[in-house]
Enzyme design. Structure first.
Site, PDB file in Angstrom:
ATOM      1  N   HIS A 242       0.794  -1.237   0.000  1.00 46.27           N
ATOM      2  CA  HIS A 242       0.000   0.000   0.000  1.00 46.27           C
ATOM      3  C   HIS A 242       0.821   1.280   0.000  1.00 46.27           C
ATOM      4  CE1 HIS A 242       1.009  -0.240   4.273  1.00 46.27           C
ATOM      5  NE2 HIS A 242       0.746   1.041   4.338  1.00 46.27           N
ATOM      6  N   ARG A 243       2.128   1.198   0.230  1.00 46.50           N
ATOM      7  CA  ARG A 243       2.905   2.429   0.360  1.00 46.50           C
ATOM      8  C   ARG A 243       2.968   3.180  -0.960  1.00 46.50           C
ATOM      9  NH1 ARG A 243       5.019   3.440   5.068  1.00 46.50           N
ATOM     10  NH2 ARG A 243       5.114   1.724   6.560  1.00 46.50           N
TER      11      ARG A 243
END
Length: 373
Positions: free
Chosen positions: A206-207
Site C-alpha cells: 500500500h505504500r
C-alpha cells in the site's frame, strides 16, 4: 488521572486495545475516554476492528476523513482541541506514527497537557516517509516515551531525549497478537478457501512509493507472479492500491478464480481473519510495519518490500528480510525461504504480551510521583 486515548488508523487499534484493557483494571487510578479521529473512515478498514479486538466503541469520533496530509492534520488539530478543552485531561496517550499521532500530540502540548507516545523511537532515516516526520515531531514533544526495543531507546538518546523520559516496555502489538492467537486459529479461513498449512503466501502492499510509481509496481508484480507459480499469494487489497492498479491497467497480474491461485485478490480482511492466514502462511510479503513484527513472533519468514525499515530488530533478531523493490533480489530471498535455507529467527526481549501492563504500572507510579489529581 484522566486520560484521552487516541486512535486514528487501523494499526492504532491493535496498539491501543491492550492499553485500554489494562487501564480498566485500575478504575480507582484512571478514568479514560477513547477518541477516534476518523483518519481511516472505511468500515472495512476501521470500524470492524473495534469488534474483533473487543474494544469499546469510541466515546468521540472526529470524523475527519481523507484529504492531503496538511488538510487532514489541520482538521484533526481543530477538532481535537475542542475535545481537550471540554474534557480537560491530565494525559493524552497516542500510539504509532500516523497523522493523528502527530496532530493530537501538538494540540495537547500547546494546551499544556502531558502526552505519552507508545511505540516511540522507531526510525527509518527516510524523510520521504510521512510516518518518519510524524515520529520525529511526536517524540520530541512527548513527556513519556514507551519503546518496543533497545534500538528505539538508542535512537531517542542520540536525539537528546532525557533518559528519564524513556521507558522500554515491549511491544503492545504483540500483546494483541498473543491474546487473540487462539481465537484467530478458530476462524477457519484457511480451510474455507482450501489452503494448506505452509503452502501459500500472504501479501500487503500500500505504500505510495510502491504503488504510485508504475515501473516500481510492475517490478514488484513481476516478482510476485513468479513466486505465485510455486505458492498462491493471498492479497487482501487496500482500496487505494486497487485504484492505482486499475489506473495503470495491471489487473492482468491477478487471478480471477474462485479459489486461491496465482496472485489472488480479496477484499480487506478483519484482524482475526488475516491473523488466521498469517499463522499458516509459508511466507509473508509486505511493505507495512506491523507485519514485520507479527511475522517475527509467529515464526513465519517475512519479505519486506522496502529499502529501509524502522524496525531493524525484526531483521537482526526476527524472521524479517529487507529486500527493497528489485525483482531479482525479491526472487532470490523468496527462493531461499522456499528451499528452507533462511534464518529461523527468535522473539525480541519483552515481546511477551505484557507491554501494556508495564505501561500502566509506569503511569501509576508517575501519577503518585507527580501528584496528578
Amino acid at each position: 488521572m484522566k486520560i484521552i486515548n487516541v486512535v486514528g488508523a487501523r494499526p492504532n487499534f491493535m496498539k491501543m486495545a491492550p492499553i485500554i484493557d489494562q487501564l480498566n483494571k485500575h478504575p480507582e487510578s484512571f478514568s479514560h475516554i477513547l477518541v477516534h479521529t476518523g483518519q481511516h473512515y472505511d468500515e472495512r478498514m476501521s470500524a470492524s476492528f473495534f469488534e474483533a479486538l473487543g474494544m469499546p466503541r469510541p466515546d468521540v469520533n472526529l470524523e475527519v476523513g481523507s484529504g492531503s496530509h496538511a488538510e487532514q492534520t489541520a482538521r484533526i488539530m481543530v477538532e481535537f482541541e475542542k475535545v481537550c478543552l471540554t474534557e480537560k485531561p491530565d494525559l493524552v496517550i497516542v500510539v504509532g506514527d500516523v497523522n493523528s499521532t502527530m496532530a493530537c500530540t501538538i494540540t495537547a502540548k500547546k494546551l499544556g497537557i502531558r502526552v505519552a507516545h507508545v511505540e516511540a523511537g522507531l526510525r527509518s532515516r527516510d524523510m520521504s516517509m510521512p510516518e518518519e516526520i510524524n515520529r520525529l515531531c511526536t517524540d520530541v514533544l512527548c513527556d513519556y516515551l514507551f519503546t518496543t526495543d533497545r534500538f528505539a531507546d538508542e535512537n531517542l538518546r542520540a536525539e537528546g531525549i532525557p533518559a528519564e523520559k524513556i521507558f522500554f516496555v515491549g511491544n503492545v502489538m504483540i500483546d494483541t497478537l498473543l491474546k487473540h492467537r487462539e481465537l484467530a486459529a478458530r476462524v477457519g479461513l484457511v480451510e474455507k478457501w482450501g489452503l494448506k498449512h505452509g503452502a501459500f503466501a500472504t501479501l500487503t502492499l500500500h505504500r505510495p512509493s510502491n504503488v504510485d510509481d508504475r515501473p516500481t509496481l510492475v517490478g514488484i508484480l513481476d516478482a510476485l507472479r513468479e513466486i505465485s507459480r510455486t505458492v498462491p499469494i493471498v492479497f487482501p487489497i487496500h482500496p487505494r492500491t486497487r485504484k492505482m492498479i486499475e489506473q495503470f491497467g495491471l489487473m492482468d497480474y491477478f487471478a480471477s478464480t474462485e479459489k486461491p491461485t496465482g496472485i489472488w485478490l480479496t477484499e480487506p480482511l478483519g484482524y482475526l481473519e488475516f491473523l488466521n492466514l498469517n499463522m499458516h502462511a509459508r511466507l509473508i510479503l509486505t511493505d507495512s510495519g506491523g507485519l514485520q513484527e507479527e511475522s517475527t513472533v509467529l515464526g513465519v519468514p517475512c519479505i519486506t518490500l522496502r529499502n529501509n525499515t524502522e524496525r531493524p530488530v525484526t531483521c537482526e533478531v526476527g524472521t524479517n528480510f529487507l529486500v527493497g523493490t528489485d525483482r531479482d533480489r525479491i526472487l532470490d530471498v523468496a527462493r531461499s525461504i522456499m528451499e528452507g535455507r533462511s534464518k529461523k529467527g527468535c522473539v525480541p526481549d519483552k515481546w511477551d504480551g505484557k507491554a501494556a501492563e508495564r505501561i500502566v504500572e509506569i503511569l501509576s507510579s508517575l501519577r503518585l510521583i507527580e501528584n496528578i489529581n
